[in-house]
Design an enzyme around this catalytic site. Structure first.
Site, PDB file in Angstrom:
ATOM      1  CD  GLU A 137      32.234  77.671  28.633  1.00 22.54           C
ATOM      2  OE1 GLU A 137      31.049  77.858  28.323  1.00 22.54           O
ATOM      3  OE2 GLU A 137      33.099  78.560  28.608  1.00 22.54           O
ATOM      4  CE1 TYR A 145      34.724  66.848  33.096  1.00 26.62           C
ATOM      5  CE2 TYR A 145      35.242  67.977  31.047  1.00 26.62           C
ATOM      6  CZ  TYR A 145      35.348  67.878  32.425  1.00 26.62           C
ATOM      7  OH  TYR A 145      36.066  68.813  33.124  1.00 26.62           O
TER       8      TYR A 145
END
Ligand code: COA
Length: 97
Positions: free
Chosen positions: A50, A62
């Site tokens: 997260e 990411y």
């Protein structure tokens, strides 16, 4: 200069943190470390994490390694006087074990 932490349970890994010293950023170090570390998790088939909604650098990193956004935790983090969402991201890995 750079560090990464995972918490692993069976075939699932949670990426707890990834950081690169401020003076060493934008030189490919974060991406190289993340990519190399994934290769060191041979029995892991899924990586979850997260990240703060406002963390443009981390989210772009990411995404560049094919993590997919899978959800949000609304108002999860404190941000000044307000709150911001946590963005949930997942990468499916094919296990060679
Ligand atoms: C997120 C972090 C680890 C990135 O490390 P880095 O070594 O600078 O990243 P890289 O140089 O490997 O960048 C890889 C790709 O990520 C993206 N990216 C990295 N920094 C970016 C920025 N400031 N803005 C936009 N995209 C960025 C780009 O797509 C980049 O590829 P490119 O340079 O070819 O455009 C680093 O900024 C950091 O330590 N931040 C503070 C800690 C943190 O927020 N960690 C994440 C916790 S979830």
């Amino acid at each position: 200069m750079a560090a990464i932490w995972y918490q692993c349970v069976a075939e699932r890994a949670e990426l707890i943190d990834l950081r690169v010293t401020a003076s060493c950023r934008r030189q490919g170090l974060g991406k190289q470390l993340l990519w190399a570390s994934l290769g060191a998790l041979p029995s892991v088939t899924q990586v979850d994490l997260e990240v703060r909604d406002s963390n443009i650098a981390a989210r772009a990193l990411y995404r560049s390694l094919s993590f997919q956004e899978t959800g949000r935790r609304r108002d999860y983090y404190a941000l000044g006087d307000g709150r911001e969402d946590a963005v949930l991201m997942t990468l499916a890995l094919s296990s060679c074990a």
